[in-house]
Design an enzyme around this catalytic site. Structure first.
Site, mmCIF file in Angstrom:
data_model
loop_
_atom_site.group_PDB
_atom_site.id
_atom_site.type_symbol
_atom_site.label_atom_id
_atom_site.label_comp_id
_atom_site.label_asym_id
_atom_site.label_seq_id
_atom_site.Cartn_x
_atom_site.Cartn_y
_atom_site.Cartn_z
ATOM 1 N N TYR A 44 0.813 -1.222 0.000
ATOM 2 C CA TYR A 44 0.000 0.000 0.000
ATOM 3 C C TYR A 44 0.849 1.276 0.000
ATOM 4 O O TYR A 44 0.304 2.374 -0.148
ATOM 5 C CB TYR A 44 -0.906 0.036 1.233
ATOM 6 C CG TYR A 44 -1.959 -1.044 1.273
ATOM 7 C CD1 TYR A 44 -3.175 -0.885 0.616
ATOM 8 C CD2 TYR A 44 -1.752 -2.221 1.989
ATOM 9 C CE1 TYR A 44 -4.153 -1.868 0.659
ATOM 10 C CE2 TYR A 44 -2.717 -3.215 2.036
ATOM 11 C CZ TYR A 44 -3.910 -3.036 1.365
ATOM 12 O OH TYR A 44 -4.866 -4.011 1.403
ATOM 13 N N HIS A 72 -3.956 6.861 -1.127
ATOM 14 C CA HIS A 72 -4.630 6.772 0.170
ATOM 15 C C HIS A 72 -3.637 6.843 1.335
ATOM 16 O O HIS A 72 -4.054 7.037 2.476
ATOM 17 C CB HIS A 72 -5.403 5.451 0.229
ATOM 18 C CG HIS A 72 -6.754 5.527 0.872
ATOM 19 N ND1 HIS A 72 -7.486 6.697 0.998
ATOM 20 C CD2 HIS A 72 -7.532 4.558 1.437
ATOM 21 C CE1 HIS A 72 -8.639 6.447 1.596
ATOM 22 N NE2 HIS A 72 -8.693 5.161 1.883
ATOM 23 N N TYR A 98 -5.967 -1.361 9.008
ATOM 24 C CA TYR A 98 -6.492 -0.819 7.769
ATOM 25 C C TYR A 98 -7.312 0.448 8.034
ATOM 26 O O TYR A 98 -7.795 0.683 9.141
ATOM 27 C CB TYR A 98 -7.313 -1.873 7.033
ATOM 28 C CG TYR A 98 -6.449 -3.000 6.510
ATOM 29 C CD1 TYR A 98 -5.515 -2.759 5.505
ATOM 30 C CD2 TYR A 98 -6.546 -4.275 7.043
ATOM 31 C CE1 TYR A 98 -4.697 -3.781 5.037
ATOM 32 C CE2 TYR A 98 -5.728 -5.302 6.581
ATOM 33 C CZ TYR A 98 -4.807 -5.047 5.579
ATOM 34 O OH TYR A 98 -3.993 -6.048 5.121
ATOM 35 N N ASN A 126 -10.223 1.601 7.508
ATOM 36 C CA ASN A 126 -11.568 1.614 8.094
ATOM 37 C C ASN A 126 -11.589 1.222 9.562
ATOM 38 O O ASN A 126 -12.653 1.216 10.185
ATOM 39 C CB ASN A 126 -12.515 0.720 7.285
ATOM 40 C CG ASN A 126 -12.094 -0.736 7.271
ATOM 41 O OD1 ASN A 126 -11.009 -1.090 7.734
ATOM 42 N ND2 ASN A 126 -12.944 -1.579 6.715
ATOM 43 N N ASN A 130 -13.133 6.557 4.744
ATOM 44 C CA ASN A 130 -13.328 5.526 5.762
ATOM 45 C C ASN A 130 -12.515 5.777 7.027
ATOM 46 O O ASN A 130 -12.952 5.449 8.133
ATOM 47 C CB ASN A 130 -12.964 4.155 5.194
ATOM 48 C CG ASN A 130 -13.985 3.647 4.203
ATOM 49 O OD1 ASN A 130 -15.158 4.013 4.262
ATOM 50 N ND2 ASN A 130 -13.557 2.813 3.275
#
Length: 204
Positions: free
Chosen positions: A25, A30, A82, A84, A130
């Site tokens: 990631y 993000h 993560y 969220n 999120n």
């Protein structure tokens, strides 16, 4: 003091870089909040270390003082979960350090702001983000500060969810270090100059 294993920090700020953990990631749009947190940690001359809660990596120090001296006491955090699920670790750290919601700064990507632009504000909704939604739920408030780092809207009909979870373009990668540096400057300005002065300087 790099390690957040002892005590509480009355009067400290909690600065949270939002992102997803793991190398797969790391280059995503993000994860720009992580990048800004890394830049701030480098300004402290320290690397992140695991907090004893096991749910975040942290750095403690002072930011915003002239020439790097003095300044405001801060806890920089990168949640180890993560996006969220961000709220849980943030709430845990806020309780551990006894930091009220009005002294929390979230640094995050923002679809509705053009790339290479940023905005600073306090409060508001989550706008479909999120990480912000999770923070608002866990803190039972949205009245924290936000440094909103623009990533722009996806081209054509690309799904926004896949866009944020994709790497920056080659052209964007060239400009990204300057954007990250400016976002870190905005965090330091919030700590020392307050919201109105910071908005006047950076919300353009």
């Amino acid at each position: 003091m790099n390690d957040a294993s002892t005590g509480s920090e009355s009067g400290a700020w909690l600065v949270v870089g939002l992102g997803n953990p793991g190398p797969s990631y790391a280059g995503h749009r993000h994860n720009v909040g992580y990048r800004v947190a890394d830049e701030l940690a480098s300004r402290l001359g320290s690397g992140f270390r695991p907090h004893k809660s096991g749910r975040a990596d942290v750095v403690e120090g002072r930011l915003g003082g002239p020439g790097g001296i003095g300044g405001e006491r801060v806890v920089l955090a990168r949640p180890r979960c993560y996006m969220n699920e961000t709220g849980g670790p943030v709430s845990t750290l806020a309780k551990f350090y006894k930091i009220p919601v009005e002294r929390i700064i979230a640094v995050h990507d923002e679809l509705d702001i053009a790339f290479d632009t940023l905005r600073v504000k306090r409060g508001g909704g989550d706008n479909g983000h999120n990480g912000l939604r999770s923070m608002r739920r866990s803190l039972d408030s949205g009245e924290f500060y936000r440094v909103r780092v623009g990533i722009g809207r996806p081209p054509g009909r690309q799904d926004p969810a896949s866009f944020v979870l994709s790497d920056y373009s080659s052209a964007e990668r060239k400009a990204l270090p300057f954007q990250v540096d400016r976002a870190a400057d905005a965090v330091e300005s919030l700590l020392t100059e307050g919201l109105e002065a910071t908005q006047s300087r950076f919300n353009s």
